[in-house]
Design an enzyme around this catalytic site. Structure first.
Site, mmCIF file in Angstrom:
data_model
loop_
_atom_site.group_PDB
_atom_site.id
_atom_site.type_symbol
_atom_site.label_atom_id
_atom_site.label_comp_id
_atom_site.label_asym_id
_atom_site.label_seq_id
_atom_site.Cartn_x
_atom_site.Cartn_y
_atom_site.Cartn_z
ATOM 1 N N LYS A 43 -0.767 -61.336 -0.463
ATOM 2 C CA LYS A 43 -0.544 -60.635 -0.014
ATOM 3 C C LYS A 43 -0.147 -59.799 1.507
ATOM 4 O O LYS A 43 -1.222 -60.815 2.051
ATOM 5 C CB LYS A 43 -0.947 -59.356 -1.117
ATOM 6 C CG LYS A 43 -2.353 -59.458 -0.581
ATOM 7 C CD LYS A 43 -2.987 -58.099 -1.413
ATOM 8 C CE LYS A 43 -4.552 -58.214 -1.694
ATOM 9 N NZ LYS A 43 -5.402 -56.791 -1.987
ATOM 10 N N TYR A 271 -5.293 -46.272 31.396
ATOM 11 C CA TYR A 271 -5.470 -44.628 30.881
ATOM 12 C C TYR A 271 -6.980 -44.023 31.262
ATOM 13 O O TYR A 271 -7.195 -44.817 31.000
ATOM 14 C CB TYR A 271 -4.590 -44.764 29.575
ATOM 15 C CG TYR A 271 -3.176 -44.544 30.200
ATOM 16 C CD1 TYR A 271 -2.219 -43.862 30.577
ATOM 17 C CD2 TYR A 271 -2.648 -45.402 29.154
ATOM 18 C CE1 TYR A 271 -0.640 -43.856 30.703
ATOM 19 C CE2 TYR A 271 -1.148 -45.450 28.821
ATOM 20 C CZ TYR A 271 -0.513 -45.616 29.793
ATOM 21 O OH TYR A 271 0.607 -45.553 29.663
#
Length: 375
Positions: A43, A271
């Site tokens: 999965k 940043y």
């Protein structure tokens, strides 16, 4: 015309997946657990490794049973894998209206209520046959029969409905990969008692997930194991649970230096200007960021350059990170973010521990901008 892989490699950050290591790990866990049958959990795109490639590799060593979470995953596997004679189990709760799709694509849903079976019967023609996995909730609390009586109702329904056919019966353990043995023992007791009382033959049972197959296989009275994480080569459990079997690392994450420059004392990076150089310092920019799954909280994480450790500095941004360097390196130099470089190594477990999460989350976060290179 340029193909999609070539386009992805124009931004050189990538994942390498060792399919031979996955095959090795499958054989190791089967031998360790004395299993004769393996249901491979693929999965979430095989935990980020590539479901089609992983399924194909495991098929080639004899695995014929695979488990996914969604109908879309099952359809993709059925349509994209070159082989056709394998089984696909849907582990999650499925919308009953898509029973016709499950029949046409030969998908086997996990079912936890009599009401679901009743509705499914109404959608099946006399020529249809829907394979069913009966889910038993012994303590996970997500789906499945909560009692022997509820399981009996579902089993009787399947036995008495020609269009339904039993494929298996299973439970899922909540604490197989940690130290709560008491809770695990109670789940085993409940499953054995209920399924035995209902009369479901043992060859239908599968309950050993990775943790159970690793640390509790002597308590599981079945030759079938249903595992995911161990296939991909990492410890799925608590740090205090040492691995009882040797697995091979499957995945590495690498990038190439895109730019190099020297920071001067007082100059900052990224940043927020959260990192400021105190002296002249070489740094490099790598084309990878949180949009690729290199999480924003990985600032300060170790990377490997030329076999030695460097650090991610400043804030991780959407598309780029900045790392320290001990000297000037050529643009294009390979940097290892997960994997081995010389004698040094950063494992998936190391990465997850720094991120304060589990390897499962890390692996399934790596996005489609990172090409998967198979070897």
């Amino acid at each position: 015309m340029t193909n999609s892989n070539e386009l992805l490699m124009m931004r050189p950050s990538w994942l390498t997946v060792d399919l031979a290591a996955i095959q090795y790990n499958a054989k190791q866990i089967m031998a360790h657990a004395s299993a004769t049958r393996l249901i491979a959990v693929v999965k979430a795109d095989a935990y980020g490794h590539g479901a089609v490639a992983v399924t194909t590799a495991l098929y080639e060593i004899g695995v014929r049973d695979f488990a996914v979470a969604t109908i879309a995953e099952g359809v993709a596997l059925r349509q994209q894998v070159a082989y056709d004679d394998f089984n696909i189990i849907l582990l999650g709760v499925q919308d009953v209206q898509y029973v016709p799709v499950m029949v046409s694509q030969r998908l086997t849903p996990a079912v936890g209520t009599l009401a679901w079976l009743d509705e499914a019967e109404q959608l099946l023609s006399s020529d249809d046959q829907l394979m069913i996995q009966l889910a038993v909730d012994t303590g996970m609390g997500r789906m499945g029969a909560h009692s022997e009586a509820a399981l009996q109702e579902m089993y009787d329904k399947v036995l008495n409905t020609p269009s339904l056919q039993l494929s298996g019966v299973f439970t899922h353990f909540a604490t197989a990969d940690d130290t709560n043995q008491t809770y695990y023992d109670q789940q085993v007791t409940n499953f054995n008692a209920w399924v035995t009382a209902v009369g479901i033959p043992k060859h239908y049972w599968h309950l050993a997930n990775s943790g159970s197959a690793l640390w509790h296989h002597d308590q599981i009275e079945t030759g079938t194991i249903r595992v995911g994480s161990v296939l991909y080569g990492y410890n799925p459990g608590a740090p205090e649970l040492p691995m009882p079997v040797t697995l091979k690392n499957v995945l590495s994450l690498k990038s190439r230096i895109g730019a190099v420059h020297q920071l001067q004392a007082g100059e900052s990076v990224s940043y927020g200007a959260t990192y400021t150089a105190t002296e002249p310092q070489w740094v490099a920019t790598l084309p990878i960021g949180y949009a690729d799954g290199y999480l924003r909280r990985m600032g300060g994480m170790t990377v490997l350059v030329n076999g030695h450790a460097e650090k991610v500095i400043g804030r991780v941004t959407m598309d780029q990170i900045v790392i320290t360097l001990d000297r000037d390196y050529p643009v294009g130099t390979v940097v290892t973010l997960i994997g081995q470089d010389g004698d040094a190594e950063i494992t998936v477990e190391d990465f997850a521990q720094y991120a304060q999460t589990i390897p499962h989350e890390i692996l399934t976060t790596f996005g489609p901008r990172l090409p998967r290179i198979y070897q």
